[in-house]
Design a protein around this motif. Structure first.
Motif, PDB file in Angstrom:
ATOM      1  N   THR A 190     -14.870  -3.497 -12.659  1.00  0.00           N
ATOM      2  CA  THR A 190     -15.027  -4.828 -12.084  1.00  0.00           C
ATOM      3  C   THR A 190     -15.148  -5.886 -13.173  1.00  0.00           C
ATOM      4  OG1 THR A 190     -16.117  -3.955 -10.112  1.00  0.00           O
ATOM      5  CG2 THR A 190     -16.449  -6.286 -10.600  1.00  0.00           C
ATOM      6  N   TYR A 191     -14.284  -6.891 -13.077  1.00  0.00           N
ATOM      7  CA  TYR A 191     -14.328  -8.028 -13.988  1.00  0.00           C
ATOM      8  C   TYR A 191     -15.147  -9.147 -13.332  1.00  0.00           C
ATOM      9  CZ  TYR A 191     -10.434  -5.964 -16.633  1.00  0.00           C
ATOM     10  OH  TYR A 191      -9.639  -5.141 -17.381  1.00  0.00           O
ATOM     11  N   THR A 192     -15.982  -9.812 -14.136  1.00  0.00           N
ATOM     12  CA  THR A 192     -16.765 -10.940 -13.642  1.00  0.00           C
ATOM     13  C   THR A 192     -16.521 -12.141 -14.537  1.00  0.00           C
ATOM     14  OG1 THR A 192     -18.468  -9.459 -12.791  1.00  0.00           O
ATOM     15  CG2 THR A 192     -19.058 -11.776 -13.054  1.00  0.00           C
ATOM     16  N   ALA A 198       0.830  -1.197   0.000  1.00  0.00           N
ATOM     17  CA  ALA A 198       0.000   0.000   0.000  1.00  0.00           C
ATOM     18  C   ALA A 198       0.866   1.249   0.000  1.00  0.00           C
ATOM     19  CB  ALA A 198      -0.918  -0.010   1.207  1.00  0.00           C
ATOM     20  N   SER A 199       0.403   2.269  -0.721  1.00  0.00           N
ATOM     21  CA  SER A 199       1.136   3.531  -0.800  1.00  0.00           C
ATOM     22  C   SER A 199       0.132   4.673  -0.882  1.00  0.00           C
ATOM     23  CB  SER A 199       2.060   3.546  -2.020  1.00  0.00           C
ATOM     24  OG  SER A 199       2.714   4.787  -2.134  1.00  0.00           O
ATOM     25  N   GLY A 200       0.077   5.490   0.164  1.00  0.00           N
ATOM     26  CA  GLY A 200      -0.880   6.582   0.191  1.00  0.00           C
ATOM     27  C   GLY A 200      -2.302   6.047   0.131  1.00  0.00           C
ATOM     28  N   SER A 201      -3.074   6.510  -0.839  1.00  0.00           N
ATOM     29  CA  SER A 201      -4.461   6.052  -0.978  1.00  0.00           C
ATOM     30  C   SER A 201      -4.585   4.805  -1.851  1.00  0.00           C
ATOM     31  CB  SER A 201      -5.317   7.170  -1.587  1.00  0.00           C
ATOM     32  OG  SER A 201      -4.822   7.520  -2.880  1.00  0.00           O
ATOM     33  N   THR A 202      -3.460   4.325  -2.382  1.00  0.00           N
ATOM     34  CA  THR A 202      -3.477   3.122  -3.232  1.00  0.00           C
ATOM     35  C   THR A 202      -3.314   1.878  -2.376  1.00  0.00           C
ATOM     36  OG1 THR A 202      -2.470   4.354  -5.057  1.00  0.00           O
ATOM     37  CG2 THR A 202      -2.385   1.954  -5.170  1.00  0.00           C
ATOM     38  N   PRO A 203      -4.269   0.959  -2.407  1.00  0.00           N
ATOM     39  CA  PRO A 203      -4.157  -0.240  -1.575  1.00  0.00           C
ATOM     40  C   PRO A 203      -3.098  -1.209  -2.095  1.00  0.00           C
ATOM     41  CG  PRO A 203      -6.050  -0.405  -3.020  1.00  0.00           C
ATOM     42  CD  PRO A 203      -5.502   0.983  -3.201  1.00  0.00           C
ATOM     43  N   PRO A 262      -6.438  -5.700  -5.910  1.00  0.00           N
ATOM     44  CA  PRO A 262      -6.273  -5.638  -4.455  1.00  0.00           C
ATOM     45  C   PRO A 262      -6.926  -6.833  -3.740  1.00  0.00           C
ATOM     46  CG  PRO A 262      -7.262  -3.622  -5.333  1.00  0.00           C
ATOM     47  CD  PRO A 262      -7.351  -4.666  -6.392  1.00  0.00           C
ATOM     48  N   ALA A 263      -8.053  -7.315  -4.280  1.00  0.00           N
ATOM     49  CA  ALA A 263      -8.790  -8.414  -3.654  1.00  0.00           C
ATOM     50  C   ALA A 263      -9.573  -9.151  -4.721  1.00  0.00           C
ATOM     51  CB  ALA A 263      -9.730  -7.886  -2.575  1.00  0.00           C
ATOM     52  N   ILE A 264      -9.939 -10.379  -4.404  1.00  0.00           N
ATOM     53  CA  ILE A 264     -10.670 -11.201  -5.365  1.00  0.00           C
ATOM     54  C   ILE A 264     -11.777 -11.957  -4.638  1.00  0.00           C
ATOM     55  CG2 ILE A 264      -9.029 -13.138  -5.140  1.00  0.00           C
ATOM     56  CD1 ILE A 264      -9.429 -13.521  -8.215  1.00  0.00           C
ATOM     57  N   THR A 265     -12.943 -12.029  -5.271  1.00  0.00           N
ATOM     58  CA  THR A 265     -14.090 -12.721  -4.687  1.00  0.00           C
ATOM     59  C   THR A 265     -14.335 -14.012  -5.457  1.00  0.00           C
ATOM     60  OG1 THR A 265     -15.111 -10.628  -4.034  1.00  0.00           O
ATOM     61  CG2 THR A 265     -16.542 -12.553  -4.132  1.00  0.00           C
ATOM     62  N   SER A 320     -14.898 -12.689  -9.275  1.00  0.00           N
ATOM     63  CA  SER A 320     -14.953 -11.273  -9.653  1.00  0.00           C
ATOM     64  C   SER A 320     -13.860 -10.509  -8.917  1.00  0.00           C
ATOM     65  CB  SER A 320     -16.319 -10.667  -9.341  1.00  0.00           C
ATOM     66  OG  SER A 320     -16.561 -10.654  -7.952  1.00  0.00           O
ATOM     67  N   PHE A 321     -13.415  -9.420  -9.519  1.00  0.00           N
ATOM     68  CA  PHE A 321     -12.430  -8.555  -8.871  1.00  0.00           C
ATOM     69  C   PHE A 321     -12.508  -7.166  -9.490  1.00  0.00           C
ATOM     70  CE2 PHE A 321     -10.397 -11.117 -12.156  1.00  0.00           C
ATOM     71  CZ  PHE A 321      -9.799 -10.176 -12.978  1.00  0.00           C
ATOM     72  N   THR A 322     -12.229  -6.158  -8.662  1.00  0.00           N
ATOM     73  CA  THR A 322     -12.216  -4.768  -9.101  1.00  0.00           C
ATOM     74  C   THR A 322     -10.771  -4.303  -9.189  1.00  0.00           C
ATOM     75  OG1 THR A 322     -14.360  -4.330  -8.084  1.00  0.00           O
ATOM     76  CG2 THR A 322     -12.970  -2.422  -8.566  1.00  0.00           C
ATOM     77  N   VAL A 323     -10.398  -3.720 -10.319  1.00  0.00           N
ATOM     78  CA  VAL A 323      -8.995  -3.375 -10.566  1.00  0.00           C
ATOM     79  C   VAL A 323      -8.725  -1.889 -10.365  1.00  0.00           C
ATOM     80  CG1 VAL A 323      -8.664  -5.281 -12.173  1.00  0.00           C
ATOM     81  CG2 VAL A 323      -9.418  -3.046 -13.037  1.00  0.00           C
ATOM     82  N   LEU A 324      -7.450  -1.572 -10.228  1.00  0.00           N
ATOM     83  CA  LEU A 324      -6.983  -0.193 -10.161  1.00  0.00           C
ATOM     84  C   LEU A 324      -6.496   0.231 -11.548  1.00  0.00           C
ATOM     85  CD1 LEU A 324      -4.769  -0.598  -6.941  1.00  0.00           C
ATOM     86  CD2 LEU A 324      -7.210  -0.037  -7.050  1.00  0.00           C
TER      87      LEU A 324
END
Length: 251
Positions: free
Chosen positions: A129-131, A65-70, A160-163, A101-105
């Motif tokens: 978000t990719y599904t 993590a750096s600043g507001s970037t997870p 950052p995370a994956i479901t 699914s996962f949401t990317v930066l």
């Protein structure tokens, strides 16, 4: 013998619906390709690994993590051929992945995926978000890839995370194949070949819930199962939009 065969063939399949488990795994690192996460600590049914593509020079990397970037994992692309980094989710024996699914930066490149020996599909992208929905519900590892090609830069998939949602492979929702017209397998006692009554993408499971054979079959086609050991198996496929499962006995 004919009477015995008729009794076996007439046994109705039980309609069951399995409970699904969903975990949200926050990525915390990568070591030797194994992706570490914080998720349900009692859940040992999923393993995450990342790897370089067929020709990429940049291996997957973890950024703190750096600043507001997870903190996140980066999967790099190779725009010349689309063979970027891959991410594989391997379920434990007897489990089947139903969706990811996962949401990317930042970047939003094309992501493709496949399950087991199934066909390659393109992930759905909405906003960031990719599904990945495994509509065929094939048991096996699910692998997705940064498939970006063209342009002037190698775009990254930053996760950052994956479901992940999964369920028991042996208790998939099925219909009673002895009722109605969706008859998948014609011969339920076999020696060397399965004969199919409908076109479908099929998977053959052993009693441990493991896939031992997959194929795309046509109506009246045959599938060689001579290499399988004697015993009971379950053949599953989608016929007319329904997931149909039939027990077969290999003698």
């Amino acid at each position: 013998m004919k009477k015995f065969y008729s009794l076996i063939a007439a046994v109705a399949l039980t309609t069951t619906v399995s409970a699904q488990t969903t975990i949200v795994a926050t990525i915390t690192g990568i070591n030797g390709g194994v992706v570490t996460t914080t998720n349900n600590p009692s859940d040992s049914n999923l393993t995450f690994t990342a790897a370089s593509g067929a020709s990429t020079a940049n291996p997957p990397a973890f950024f703190a993590a750096s600043g507001s970037t997870p903190a996140h994992l980066r999967l790099y692309s190779v725009r010349a051929d689309g063979e970027g980094n891959t991410f594989t989710i391997t379920p434990a024996a007897g489990k089947i992945i139903t969706s990811v699914s996962f949401t990317v930066l930042t970047d939003k490149p094309t992501v493709t995926y496949k399950v087991g020996t199934g066909a390659t599909q393109t992930a759905t992208l909405a906003d960031a978000t990719y599904t990945l929905t495994n509509t065929a519900e094939i048991a096996g590892a699910l692998t997705f890839k940064n498939a970006h090609t063209g342009g002037s830069s190698n775009l990254q998939v930053r996760i950052p995370a994956i479901t992940v949602t999964y369920k028991d492979a042996t208790t998939m929702a099925v219909v009673d194949a002895t009722k109605g017209k969706a008859n998948l397998v014609k011969n339920t006692i076999v020696s060397n070949e399965l004969i199919f009554g409908a076109a479908a993408k099929v998977s053959v499971y052993n009693t441990a819930g493991q896939v031992v054979k997959t194929a795309e079959v046509a109506e009246n086609s045959r599938l060689d199962v001579s290499s399988l050991a004697k015993g009971t198996y379950v053949v599953t496929g989608i016929v007319n939009g329904q997931t149909v499962s039939q027990k077969v006995i290999k003698k």
